[in-house]
Design a protein around this motif. Structure first.
Motif, PDB file in Angstrom:
ATOM      1  N   ALA A 161      30.452  62.796 -22.307  1.00 18.28           N
ATOM      2  CA  ALA A 161      29.657  62.590 -21.088  1.00 18.28           C
ATOM      3  C   ALA A 161      28.191  62.395 -21.440  1.00 18.28           C
ATOM      4  O   ALA A 161      27.495  61.539 -20.847  1.00 18.28           O
ATOM      5  CB  ALA A 161      29.827  63.790 -20.158  1.00 18.28           C
ATOM      6  N   ILE A 162      27.697  63.161 -22.398  1.00 12.38           N
ATOM      7  CA  ILE A 162      26.312  62.985 -22.865  1.00 12.38           C
ATOM      8  C   ILE A 162      26.159  61.630 -23.534  1.00 12.38           C
ATOM      9  O   ILE A 162      25.174  60.906 -23.300  1.00 12.38           O
ATOM     10  CB  ILE A 162      25.944  64.125 -23.840  1.00 12.38           C
ATOM     11  CG1 ILE A 162      25.851  65.452 -23.087  1.00 12.38           C
ATOM     12  CG2 ILE A 162      24.625  63.826 -24.554  1.00 12.38           C
ATOM     13  CD1 ILE A 162      25.793  66.666 -23.989  1.00 12.38           C
ATOM     14  N   GLU A 163      27.134  61.253 -24.348  1.00 13.21           N
ATOM     15  CA  GLU A 163      27.075  59.953 -25.023  1.00 13.21           C
ATOM     16  C   GLU A 163      27.065  58.805 -24.017  1.00 13.21           C
ATOM     17  O   GLU A 163      26.361  57.794 -24.220  1.00 13.21           O
ATOM     18  CB  GLU A 163      28.257  59.816 -25.982  1.00 13.21           C
ATOM     19  CG  GLU A 163      28.158  60.739 -27.200  1.00 13.21           C
ATOM     20  CD  GLU A 163      29.403  60.737 -28.057  1.00 13.21           C
ATOM     21  OE1 GLU A 163      29.286  61.067 -29.247  1.00 13.21           O
ATOM     22  OE2 GLU A 163      30.498  60.422 -27.542  1.00 13.21           O
ATOM     23  N   ALA A 164      27.789  58.941 -22.916  1.00 15.07           N
ATOM     24  CA  ALA A 164      27.814  57.885 -21.899  1.00 15.07           C
ATOM     25  C   ALA A 164      26.438  57.718 -21.256  1.00 15.07           C
ATOM     26  O   ALA A 164      25.984  56.585 -21.003  1.00 15.07           O
ATOM     27  CB  ALA A 164      28.864  58.218 -20.835  1.00 15.07           C
ATOM     28  N   ILE A 165      25.762  58.824 -20.996  1.00 11.30           N
ATOM     29  CA  ILE A 165      24.401  58.745 -20.445  1.00 11.30           C
ATOM     30  C   ILE A 165      23.471  58.062 -21.439  1.00 11.30           C
ATOM     31  O   ILE A 165      22.631  57.230 -21.062  1.00 11.30           O
ATOM     32  CB  ILE A 165      23.890  60.158 -20.087  1.00 11.30           C
ATOM     33  CG1 ILE A 165      24.676  60.701 -18.895  1.00 11.30           C
ATOM     34  CG2 ILE A 165      22.387  60.143 -19.793  1.00 11.30           C
ATOM     35  CD1 ILE A 165      24.359  62.160 -18.572  1.00 11.30           C
ATOM     36  N   LEU A 193      18.083  62.918 -27.911  1.00 12.97           N
ATOM     37  CA  LEU A 193      18.179  63.736 -26.703  1.00 12.97           C
ATOM     38  C   LEU A 193      18.448  65.199 -27.056  1.00 12.97           C
ATOM     39  O   LEU A 193      17.803  66.114 -26.522  1.00 12.97           O
ATOM     40  CB  LEU A 193      19.295  63.184 -25.811  1.00 12.97           C
ATOM     41  CG  LEU A 193      19.364  63.709 -24.381  1.00 12.97           C
ATOM     42  CD1 LEU A 193      18.176  63.224 -23.571  1.00 12.97           C
ATOM     43  CD2 LEU A 193      20.666  63.264 -23.716  1.00 12.97           C
ATOM     44  N   ALA A 194      19.390  65.426 -27.968  1.00 13.64           N
ATOM     45  CA  ALA A 194      19.736  66.797 -28.370  1.00 13.64           C
ATOM     46  C   ALA A 194      18.564  67.489 -29.046  1.00 13.64           C
ATOM     47  O   ALA A 194      18.300  68.677 -28.807  1.00 13.64           O
ATOM     48  CB  ALA A 194      20.948  66.772 -29.290  1.00 13.64           C
ATOM     49  N   GLU A 251      19.937  63.465 -15.227  1.00 18.76           N
ATOM     50  CA  GLU A 251      21.374  63.212 -15.355  1.00 18.76           C
ATOM     51  C   GLU A 251      22.035  64.240 -16.282  1.00 18.76           C
ATOM     52  O   GLU A 251      23.167  64.673 -16.036  1.00 18.76           O
ATOM     53  CB  GLU A 251      21.613  61.789 -15.858  1.00 18.76           C
ATOM     54  CG  GLU A 251      21.246  60.717 -14.834  1.00 18.76           C
ATOM     55  CD  GLU A 251      21.526  59.309 -15.333  1.00 18.76           C
ATOM     56  OE1 GLU A 251      22.383  59.146 -16.220  1.00 18.76           O
ATOM     57  OE2 GLU A 251      20.879  58.360 -14.835  1.00 18.76           O
ATOM     58  N   ILE A 252      21.315  64.638 -17.319  1.00 14.75           N
ATOM     59  CA  ILE A 252      21.833  65.675 -18.223  1.00 14.75           C
ATOM     60  C   ILE A 252      21.955  67.000 -17.485  1.00 14.75           C
ATOM     61  O   ILE A 252      22.966  67.721 -17.600  1.00 14.75           O
ATOM     62  CB  ILE A 252      20.931  65.826 -19.461  1.00 14.75           C
ATOM     63  CG1 ILE A 252      21.058  64.598 -20.371  1.00 14.75           C
ATOM     64  CG2 ILE A 252      21.254  67.102 -20.224  1.00 14.75           C
ATOM     65  CD1 ILE A 252      22.424  64.416 -20.993  1.00 14.75           C
TER      66      ILE A 252
END
Length: 320
Positions: free
Chosen positions: A243-247, A258-259, A300-301
């Protein structure tokens, strides 16, 4: 890079710190090998760069990490000026002993491998895996001995580095630590350390937040490294990562950026410890630290939510 203080010790660290467990060659943990040449090239690139903090431990790769760092230090004629080297006191890996005597023994092993006569930042490591917690916390135990090392000037600052928050938080409350290292418990996926970080920040205990990539998956990608906190992960456990990768795909952002910035943007955290095992990762990590991430991405995250349970509760712990 700017630098933040480690309590009142006089030490200052950059917002990035490089972790070297992988440089000890730990395939059971990371799923890949690191030979001497690759480790040497990586360490020299770190010493040549803008990051001034390097973290290792007595038991990383059963001593290989410290030995390789020591070899790199000797090649340079000593630790670079202003560089903060962090290592850790570890239990006897055969018996689990972690008493006052083992503290001294572990320290001498580290000093010999590293080729130095004192440690800027010294942590007690992984007491939850020792044979008897009372050996550590009782009067005259490992923790008392750790603070003696600071009094003697052998360590400039002392800290606590471990995983299990239920054991770590009570110990942290009882002692005047200068720093702490927590791993995998404050990431995009998990916030188990949140309350403990609040407490530490209020007491001026410097927080070094390790493993922002949840063991590597948020940097390398779920397709390349299907492991979460060092464990092979099924589709259910990989779903939050994907889900994070999709964003990130939607906004053309590297998940690693991001991480990493999730940790670095917290004002409580003095430095984020990122595991490094190849030279090219250094420039990539520094670039991720300064990548532009719009507010909409963070929104979104935030909407994805996160886990607050111990992310390693089911981990099959292996030292190699």
């Amino acid at each position: 890079m700017n630098q933040l203080p480690i309590g009142k010790t006089g030490l200052k660290v950059t917002p990035l710190c490089f972790g070297t467990s992988g440089l000890g060659n730990m395939p059971d943990t990371y799923g890949y090998e690191v030979d001497d040449a690759r480790a040497r090239d990586t360490l020299q690139a770190i010493f040549d760069g803008p990051v001034n903090c390097l973290d290792t431990s007595n038991n990383y790769g059963f001593g290989r990490s410290e030995q390789r760092i020591g070899d790199a230090i000797r090649e340079r004629g000593g630790l670079p000026n202003g560089f903060v080297l962090s290592t850790k006191i570890d239990r006897d890996m055969e018996t689990g002993r972690l008493d006052a005597g083992r503290v001294r023994q572990s320290l001498e092993e580290s000093l010999t491998r590293l080729g130095i006569d004192s440690i800027p930042l010294l942590h007690l490591h992984d007491p939850e895996h020792a044979r008897d917690l009372k050996e550590i916390t009782a009067e005259g135990g490992a923790l008392d001995e750790l603070f003696k090392l600071k009094d003697e000037g052998i360590a400039q600052a002392v800290g606590l580095a471990m995983g299990n928050i239920d054991i770590m938080f009570p110990i942290l409350r009882e002692r005047p630590f200068d720093a702490l290292i927590s791993h995998n418990r404050y990431t995009l996926l998990n916030r188990a350390a949140n309350d403990m970080f609040d407490h530490a920040a209020n007491r001026n205990i410097a927080i070094l937040n390790a493993a922002p990539f949840a063991g590597g998956v948020l940097a390398k990608g779920s397709a390349v490294m299907p492991r979460v906190t060092y464990q092979l992960a099924d589709d259910k456990k990989l779903a939050p990562v994907r889900a994070i990768e999709a964003i990130c795909v939607k906004h053309s952002i590297a998940p690693g950026a991001l991480a990493l910035q999730f940790s670095m943007k917290s004002q409580r955290i003095a430095s984020t410890v990122v595991g490094i095992s190849k030279p090219e990762r250094i420039a990539e990590t520094i670039a991720w630290a300064s990548a532009d991430i719009p507010k909409v991405v963070w929104d979104e995250i935030d909407a994805l939510g996160f886990d607050s349970r111990d992310p390693e509760a089911d981990r099959d712990y292996k030292a190699g």
